[in-house]
Design an enzyme around this catalytic site. Sequence first.
Site, PDB file in Angstrom:
ATOM      1  N   ASP A 176       0.830  -1.205   0.000  1.00  0.00           N
ATOM      2  CA  ASP A 176       0.000   0.000   0.000  1.00  0.00           C
ATOM      3  C   ASP A 176       0.865   1.257   0.000  1.00  0.00           C
ATOM      4  O   ASP A 176       1.977   1.256   0.537  1.00  0.00           O
ATOM      5  CB  ASP A 176      -0.895  -0.033   1.255  1.00  0.00           C
ATOM      6  CG  ASP A 176      -2.053   0.941   1.143  1.00  0.00           C
ATOM      7  OD1 ASP A 176      -2.277   1.504   0.057  1.00  0.00           O
ATOM      8  OD2 ASP A 176      -2.733   1.142   2.169  1.00  0.00           O
ATOM      9  N   ASN A 222       1.359   3.432  -2.900  1.00  0.00           N
ATOM     10  CA  ASN A 222       1.930   3.863  -4.188  1.00  0.00           C
ATOM     11  C   ASN A 222       1.432   5.254  -4.575  1.00  0.00           C
ATOM     12  O   ASN A 222       2.208   6.096  -5.031  1.00  0.00           O
ATOM     13  CB  ASN A 222       1.530   2.895  -5.310  1.00  0.00           C
ATOM     14  CG  ASN A 222       2.138   1.527  -5.137  1.00  0.00           C
ATOM     15  OD1 ASN A 222       3.024   1.341  -4.325  1.00  0.00           O
ATOM     16  ND2 ASN A 222       1.653   0.566  -5.906  1.00  0.00           N
ATOM     17  N   ARG A 235       0.183   7.691  -2.659  1.00  0.00           N
ATOM     18  CA  ARG A 235       0.707   8.749  -1.786  1.00  0.00           C
ATOM     19  C   ARG A 235       2.169   9.044  -2.084  1.00  0.00           C
ATOM     20  O   ARG A 235       2.608  10.183  -2.076  1.00  0.00           O
ATOM     21  CB  ARG A 235       0.537   8.344  -0.311  1.00  0.00           C
ATOM     22  CG  ARG A 235      -0.829   8.692   0.248  1.00  0.00           C
ATOM     23  CD  ARG A 235      -1.115   7.967   1.525  1.00  0.00           C
ATOM     24  NE  ARG A 235      -1.428   6.561   1.272  1.00  0.00           N
ATOM     25  CZ  ARG A 235      -1.479   5.629   2.206  1.00  0.00           C
ATOM     26  NH1 ARG A 235      -1.207   5.940   3.459  1.00  0.00           N
ATOM     27  NH2 ARG A 235      -1.789   4.394   1.890  1.00  0.00           N
ATOM     28  N   HIS A 276       2.822   3.267  -8.916  1.00  0.00           N
ATOM     29  CA  HIS A 276       2.634   1.842  -9.233  1.00  0.00           C
ATOM     30  C   HIS A 276       3.840   1.297  -9.994  1.00  0.00           C
ATOM     31  O   HIS A 276       4.274   0.170  -9.782  1.00  0.00           O
ATOM     32  CB  HIS A 276       1.360   1.631 -10.052  1.00  0.00           C
ATOM     33  CG  HIS A 276       0.117   2.019  -9.310  1.00  0.00           C
ATOM     34  ND1 HIS A 276      -0.120   1.647  -7.998  1.00  0.00           N
ATOM     35  CD2 HIS A 276      -0.971   2.757  -9.683  1.00  0.00           C
ATOM     36  CE1 HIS A 276      -1.288   2.129  -7.615  1.00  0.00           C
ATOM     37  NE2 HIS A 276      -1.819   2.815  -8.608  1.00  0.00           N
ATOM     38  N   SER A 311      -7.294  -5.592  -6.126  1.00  0.00           N
ATOM     39  CA  SER A 311      -8.453  -6.157  -5.432  1.00  0.00           C
ATOM     40  C   SER A 311      -9.697  -6.027  -6.309  1.00  0.00           C
ATOM     41  O   SER A 311      -9.723  -5.240  -7.262  1.00  0.00           O
ATOM     42  CB  SER A 311      -8.682  -5.418  -4.102  1.00  0.00           C
ATOM     43  OG  SER A 311      -9.267  -4.157  -4.357  1.00  0.00           O
ATOM     44  N   TRP A 350     -11.390  -1.973  -9.239  1.00  0.00           N
ATOM     45  CA  TRP A 350     -12.014  -1.594 -10.514  1.00  0.00           C
ATOM     46  C   TRP A 350     -12.676  -0.238 -10.433  1.00  0.00           C
ATOM     47  O   TRP A 350     -12.962   0.393 -11.448  1.00  0.00           O
ATOM     48  CB  TRP A 350     -13.054  -2.644 -10.948  1.00  0.00           C
ATOM     49  CG  TRP A 350     -12.489  -4.004 -11.228  1.00  0.00           C
ATOM     50  CD1 TRP A 350     -12.620  -5.116 -10.440  1.00  0.00           C
ATOM     51  CD2 TRP A 350     -11.709  -4.422 -12.368  1.00  0.00           C
ATOM     52  NE1 TRP A 350     -11.961  -6.184 -11.014  1.00  0.00           N
ATOM     53  CE2 TRP A 350     -11.398  -5.787 -12.205  1.00  0.00           C
ATOM     54  CE3 TRP A 350     -11.244  -3.755 -13.506  1.00  0.00           C
ATOM     55  CZ2 TRP A 350     -10.654  -6.517 -13.128  1.00  0.00           C
ATOM     56  CZ3 TRP A 350     -10.490  -4.475 -14.442  1.00  0.00           C
ATOM     57  CH2 TRP A 350     -10.202  -5.844 -14.240  1.00  0.00           C
ATOM     58  N   ARG A 368     -11.430   2.450  -9.456  1.00  0.00           N
ATOM     59  CA  ARG A 368     -10.468   3.539  -9.703  1.00  0.00           C
ATOM     60  C   ARG A 368     -10.616   4.083 -11.127  1.00  0.00           C
ATOM     61  O   ARG A 368     -11.210   3.421 -11.992  1.00  0.00           O
ATOM     62  CB  ARG A 368      -9.049   3.013  -9.484  1.00  0.00           C
ATOM     63  CG  ARG A 368      -8.844   2.623  -8.044  1.00  0.00           C
ATOM     64  CD  ARG A 368      -7.419   2.260  -7.752  1.00  0.00           C
ATOM     65  NE  ARG A 368      -7.306   1.989  -6.325  1.00  0.00           N
ATOM     66  CZ  ARG A 368      -6.206   2.110  -5.607  1.00  0.00           C
ATOM     67  NH1 ARG A 368      -5.097   2.483  -6.179  1.00  0.00           N
ATOM     68  NH2 ARG A 368      -6.212   1.856  -4.324  1.00  0.00           N
ATOM     69  N   LEU A 392      10.827 -20.487  -4.611  1.00  0.00           N
ATOM     70  CA  LEU A 392       9.764 -19.609  -4.106  1.00  0.00           C
ATOM     71  C   LEU A 392       8.511 -19.658  -4.991  1.00  0.00           C
ATOM     72  O   LEU A 392       8.621 -19.592  -6.217  1.00  0.00           O
ATOM     73  CB  LEU A 392      10.280 -18.160  -4.084  1.00  0.00           C
ATOM     74  CG  LEU A 392       9.243 -17.104  -3.689  1.00  0.00           C
ATOM     75  CD1 LEU A 392       8.990 -17.121  -2.185  1.00  0.00           C
ATOM     76  CD2 LEU A 392       9.692 -15.703  -4.118  1.00  0.00           C
ATOM     77  N   ARG A 440      -5.420  -2.295   8.338  1.00  0.00           N
ATOM     78  CA  ARG A 440      -6.671  -3.018   8.080  1.00  0.00           C
ATOM     79  C   ARG A 440      -6.400  -4.083   7.025  1.00  0.00           C
ATOM     80  O   ARG A 440      -5.356  -4.066   6.369  1.00  0.00           O
ATOM     81  CB  ARG A 440      -7.775  -2.060   7.639  1.00  0.00           C
ATOM     82  CG  ARG A 440      -7.386  -1.194   6.463  1.00  0.00           C
ATOM     83  CD  ARG A 440      -8.545  -0.304   5.993  1.00  0.00           C
ATOM     84  NE  ARG A 440      -8.072   0.604   4.968  1.00  0.00           N
ATOM     85  CZ  ARG A 440      -7.692   1.866   5.189  1.00  0.00           C
ATOM     86  NH1 ARG A 440      -7.754   2.379   6.405  1.00  0.00           N
ATOM     87  NH2 ARG A 440      -7.248   2.611   4.203  1.00  0.00           N
ATOM     88  N   SER A 496      -8.559  -4.907   4.358  1.00  0.00           N
ATOM     89  CA  SER A 496      -9.029  -4.556   3.005  1.00  0.00           C
ATOM     90  C   SER A 496      -9.434  -5.787   2.184  1.00  0.00           C
ATOM     91  O   SER A 496      -9.038  -5.927   1.024  1.00  0.00           O
ATOM     92  CB  SER A 496      -7.960  -3.750   2.254  1.00  0.00           C
ATOM     93  OG  SER A 496      -7.655  -2.584   2.963  1.00  0.00           O
ATOM     94  N   GLU A 518       0.600 -13.802  11.991  1.00  0.00           N
ATOM     95  CA  GLU A 518       1.162 -12.663  12.712  1.00  0.00           C
ATOM     96  C   GLU A 518       1.087 -11.447  11.785  1.00  0.00           C
ATOM     97  O   GLU A 518       1.349 -11.564  10.581  1.00  0.00           O
ATOM     98  CB  GLU A 518       2.632 -12.943  13.074  1.00  0.00           C
ATOM     99  CG  GLU A 518       2.812 -14.114  14.021  1.00  0.00           C
ATOM    100  CD  GLU A 518       2.213 -13.846  15.398  1.00  0.00           C
ATOM    101  OE1 GLU A 518       2.256 -12.699  15.864  1.00  0.00           O
ATOM    102  OE2 GLU A 518       1.692 -14.804  16.006  1.00  0.00           O
TER     103      GLU A 518
HETATM  104  C1  FPP Z   1      -2.125   0.215  -3.300  1.00  0.00           C
HETATM  105  O1  FPP Z   1      -1.593   1.497  -3.251  1.00  0.00           O
HETATM  106  C2  FPP Z   1      -1.518  -0.505  -4.399  1.00  0.00           C
HETATM  107  C3  FPP Z   1      -2.190  -1.051  -5.434  1.00  0.00           C
HETATM  108  C4  FPP Z   1      -3.651  -1.023  -5.550  1.00  0.00           C
HETATM  109  C5  FPP Z   1      -1.478  -1.720  -6.523  1.00  0.00           C
HETATM  110  C6  FPP Z   1      -0.274  -2.468  -6.095  1.00  0.00           C
HETATM  111  C7  FPP Z   1       0.513  -2.826  -7.259  1.00  0.00           C
HETATM  112  C8  FPP Z   1       1.856  -2.818  -7.296  1.00  0.00           C
HETATM  113  C9  FPP Z   1       2.690  -2.502  -6.130  1.00  0.00           C
HETATM  114  C10 FPP Z   1       2.579  -3.213  -8.495  1.00  0.00           C
HETATM  115  C11 FPP Z   1       2.236  -4.637  -8.780  1.00  0.00           C
HETATM  116  C12 FPP Z   1       3.184  -5.255  -9.623  1.00  0.00           C
HETATM  117  C13 FPP Z   1       2.923  -6.335 -10.348  1.00  0.00           C
HETATM  118  C14 FPP Z   1       4.036  -7.038 -10.923  1.00  0.00           C
HETATM  119  C15 FPP Z   1       1.579  -6.846 -10.606  1.00  0.00           C
HETATM  120  P1  FPP Z   1      -2.557   2.723  -3.474  1.00  0.00           P
HETATM  121  O2  FPP Z   1      -2.591   3.032  -4.922  1.00  0.00           O
HETATM  122  O3  FPP Z   1      -3.894   2.433  -2.873  1.00  0.00           O
HETATM  123  O4  FPP Z   1      -1.808   3.834  -2.688  1.00  0.00           O
HETATM  124  P2  FPP Z   1      -2.472   5.026  -1.845  1.00  0.00           P
HETATM  125  O5  FPP Z   1      -3.223   4.380  -0.710  1.00  0.00           O
HETATM  126  O6  FPP Z   1      -1.297   5.824  -1.367  1.00  0.00           O
HETATM  127  O7  FPP Z   1      -3.367   5.777  -2.782  1.00  0.00           O
END
Ligand code: FPP
Length: 251
Positions: A31, A33, A35, A48, A76, A80, A82, A142, A205, A207, A218
């Site tokens: 979470d 990205n 901000r 992102h 999630s 959609w 967004r 992995l 949370r 989500s 944990e």
């Molecule tokens: C939440 O941050 C992040 C997401 C909804 C997307 C996460 C995706 C990536 C980190 C890249 C994924 C990479 C691959 C390879 C699939 P937010 O946008 O809700 O951030 P905010 O709460 O600050 O607005």
Amino acid sequence: MSMRLPFFNSKQTQDEIIIDNIPDHVAIIMDGNGRWASKKGLPRIAGHKEGMDVVQRIVRAAVKYQVKILTLYAFSTENWKRPKLEVDFLMRLPKEFLHIYLPQLMENNVKINTIGEFNSLPDHTKKAIQYAKEKTKNNDGLLLNFAINYGSRYEMVRAMKHIISDVESGKIDKESLDENTLTKYLYTKDLQDPDLLIRTSGEQRLSNFLLWQLAYSEFWFTDTLWPDFNEEIFKQALCDYQSRKRRYGGI
Ligand code: FPP
């Protein structure tokens, strides 16, 4: 006696990783990205993009610390909602990620898996992921598990519908239903539950993430935004996990 990773010297205590007590399954809510990007005056998608590169760094760290399963919440069922531009960008990320990093994933013996409603993803997203799944299917290091178009409540309702249909057709007996039955009908049926959940960005949370599977996990939270997350912070989470006493309701 515990086996320690060779690159830690023997004086390290606080952050020492004991390799025989590493969580088998780590799940991460990546979470912050948006901000991160806003703080820099950049569009959200820049966050992102940066977050995608962090994924690869943490995959490498997970391989190094011998984590067995890394589940990442990439999209999630609620995402959609967004703006279209952001959704389209997020749907292109798996292809871009795999285009850049699939060779490294192969070198590191990483196997790709997904959980979530795969069939409703755009064709180009499905194609890229299917290719990577096929290519990595014999890897046994992995397991890199992307939760994409994933929602836990939906997953449980879907499971219930399948169970009802199997009860009605006589495939399973209603009297035999128990917790294991539901577990076996979830997307995660072949995976052990996460030992450790990490969430970045200061939010505390779930989500709609793995609500059933996280029952005894944990939790570890950090204020760090996902694009700033790194191996050092990941290691702190693993070390903290190692100091926890898991009792599963016992004493
Ligand atoms: C939440 O941050 C992040 C997401 C909804 C997307 C996460 C995706 C990536 C980190 C890249 C994924 C990479 C691959 C390879 C699939 P937010 O946008 O809700 O951030 P905010 O709460 O600050 O607005």
